[in-house]
Design an enzyme around this catalytic site. Structure first.
Site, mmCIF file in Angstrom:
data_model
loop_
_atom_site.group_PDB
_atom_site.id
_atom_site.type_symbol
_atom_site.label_atom_id
_atom_site.label_comp_id
_atom_site.label_asym_id
_atom_site.label_seq_id
_atom_site.Cartn_x
_atom_site.Cartn_y
_atom_site.Cartn_z
ATOM 1 N N ILE A 160 16.214 21.988 17.196
ATOM 2 C CA ILE A 160 16.824 20.678 16.926
ATOM 3 C C ILE A 160 15.709 19.652 17.510
ATOM 4 O O ILE A 160 16.285 18.516 17.530
ATOM 5 C CB ILE A 160 18.105 20.462 17.550
ATOM 6 N N GLY A 161 14.625 19.923 17.826
ATOM 7 C CA GLY A 161 13.782 18.926 18.317
ATOM 8 C C GLY A 161 13.490 18.719 19.693
ATOM 9 O O GLY A 161 12.717 17.724 20.078
ATOM 10 N N GLY A 162 13.815 19.510 20.580
ATOM 11 C CA GLY A 162 13.425 19.366 21.932
ATOM 12 C C GLY A 162 11.820 19.597 22.386
ATOM 13 O O GLY A 162 11.608 18.869 22.969
ATOM 14 N N CYS A 174 13.902 34.426 20.708
ATOM 15 C CA CYS A 174 14.080 34.955 22.055
ATOM 16 C C CYS A 174 14.819 36.355 21.945
ATOM 17 O O CYS A 174 14.562 37.078 22.804
ATOM 18 C CB CYS A 174 14.759 34.118 23.036
#
Length: 359
Positions: A10-12, A75
Site C-alpha cells: 500500500i505504499g509504505g 514473508c
C-alpha cells in the site's frame, strides 16, 4: 534519484523514500495484490504493475534506470506460524528469480533495501540474497529493528538488508557483513512517545467511547479473553504487533485500547485498580511499557472501556502520513488486512537516510 518498488503493497516503501530523500522519484512499482494496488494508486496516482516480479527480464530492469531498489517480498515462507520452507516455498520463487537477474544487468541499482520478518535472517533465501549481492559488487549491512527503536510506541521487529554498489561505502564500515540488532546511529536515540499522540481525536481518558462505538470489544469477548489480551492505555509506550487478522480475532492479533484507563499512582497501587465517580479507571501499570498489569478486582475490569484500534490509528503507528487514505470502497476488514501486511515507514526512513549518507 530514481527508485523502483518491488512488492509495493500500500505504499509504505514509497512514503519512506520520499521522507528520506525529497528529491527521489519512484519510477515503477510492482505487486500482484489487487487491493493493495488500488490503495497505492489512490494515494500516488500511479498504478503498480500487476504481474509476476520474477518474470521481469534483465533488459526490462535496465530500462527502469533505477538508482534504488526497495523490496518487501512475501514473508509467509519465514514466519513462525508458517511451514518455514524458505526458498522451497513457492512464494519465495519470484524474489529469488529477481535476484538472479542482477548478474545480467548493465544498469544495476546503486542502493538496495530489503525488508522481511524476523526469521528471514536464518533462511536459505537470506544466504542467497547476500551471496548474490556480494558476487555482484555490493557491500551489505543487515539490521533487526523495531519502531520502538526510533521513538514509535509499536513493537514490530523486522529484518532489513541494506546494500551499496562499489565503490560506494557505508559511513560505518565496521558493520559491513554483519547482522546488527538495533538501527544504525543517526543522532541521539529517540524515546517512544505515549500512544495518545497516535490516537484519533476523542480517544483520551476524558472522552467517552461513543465516537468509536463500532470498535468496542464485546462483553463476551472481554469476559472470555481479558487475561490473555494485551491491554494498553492512551499513556502506554508500547503496543503489540498488529496482524492482518486484527479485529476479526481479539486474542494474539494486536493490542486493545482501554480508553478510560489512567495509570494508578504508586502510593495508591494495590494491584486492584479503582473507579472514580466520572467513570475513569485507575489501573496498575508496567513501569517499562505503561501497559496494564493484571487487575485483581472484577469490578474494576467491568468498568474498563475497551476498544480495538481503528485502521487510521494503526496507520499512524506504522508512521503513514495523514495524507494517506483508503478508497471508500475498501472495507474495514480489508483495511486491517492490508495494514497488517505493511511496514514501518519511520524505520525504513531511518535506514534509508543512513544508507544514502556518504563515506
Amino acid at each position: 534519484m530514481r527508485a523502483a518498488e518491488f512488492y509495493s503493497g500500500i505504499g509504505g516503501l514509497h512514503y519512506s523514500l520520499l521522507q528520506a530523500c525529497s528529491e527521489a522519484e519512484v519510477v515503477a512499482a510492482f505487486d500482484i495484490n489487487l487491493l493493495a494496488n488500488k490503495v497505492y494508486e489512490h494515494n500516488f496516482g500511479m498504478k503498480p504493475g500487476q504481474y509476476d516480479i520474477g518474470r521481469l527480464k534483465a533488459a526490462e530492469l535496465d530500462q527502469l534506470e533505477a538508482d534504488v531498489w526497495l523490496l518487501s517480498p512475501p514473508c509467509q515462507p519465514y514466519t513462525r506460524q508458517g511451514l518455514q520452507l524458505g526458498s522451497q516455498d513457492a512464494r519465495a520463487v519470484s524474489f529469488i528469480n529477481l535476484l538472479e537477474k542482477i548478474d545480467a544487468m548493465k544498469c544495476r541499482p546503486k542502493f538496495l533495501l530489503v525488508e522481511n520478518v524476523v526469521g528471514f535472517e536464518t533462511s536459505s533465501t537470506r544466504f542467497c540474497l547476500v551471496d548474490t549481492l556480494e558476487k555482484n559488487g555490493y557491500v551489505t549491512q543487515e539490521y533487526i529493528v523495531s519502531p520502538l527503536d526510533v521513538g514509535v510506541p509499536y513493537s514490530r521487529t523486522r529484518y532489513f538488508c541494506l546494500a551499496k554498489l562499489n565503490p560506494l561505502q557505508f559511513k560505518n564500515r565496521d558493520l559491513n557483513g554483519q547482522i546488527t540488532h538495533g538501527p544504525p546511529a543517526l543522532g541521539d536515540p529517540e524515546e517512544a512517545q505515549p500512544l495518545l499522540h497516535f490516537l484519533e481525536s476523542g480517544s483520551g481518558s476524558d472522552a467517552g467511547n461513543d465516537e468509536h462505538s463500532e470498535y468496542s470489544v464485546k462483553g463476551a469477548t472481554k469476559d472470555k479473553y481479558f487475561d490473555a489480551l494485551d491491554i494498553v492505555t492512551p499513556y502506554s509506550k508500547r503496543t503489540c504487533c498488529f496482524t492482518k487478522s486484527y479485529f476479526k480475532f481479539a486474542k494474539g492479533t494486536g493490542s486493545i485500547l482501554a480508553v478510560n484507563a489512567i495509570p494508578q499512582r504508586d502510593e495508591d497501587s494495590t494491584g486492584q485498580g479503582t473507579v472514580d465517580q466520572d467513570g475513569k479507571v485507575y489501573v496498575p501499570i508496567c513501569s517499562e511499557s505503561g501497559n496494564i498489569e493484571k487487575i485483581g478486582n472484577a469490578e474494576t475490569v467491568k468498568h474498563l472501556d475497551l476498544r480495538y484500534f481503528t485502521p487510521r490509528e494503526i496507520a499512524n503507528l506504522h508512521s503513514f502520513p495523514q495524507a494517506f487514505t483508503f478508497p471508500p470502497d475498501i472495507t474495514r476488514k480489508q483495511r486491517y488486512a492490508l495494514l497488517g501486511n505493511s511496514l514501518s515507514v519511520a524505520v525504513v526512513e531511518h535506514l534509508l537516510k543512513y544508507m544514502f549518507q556518504g563515506d
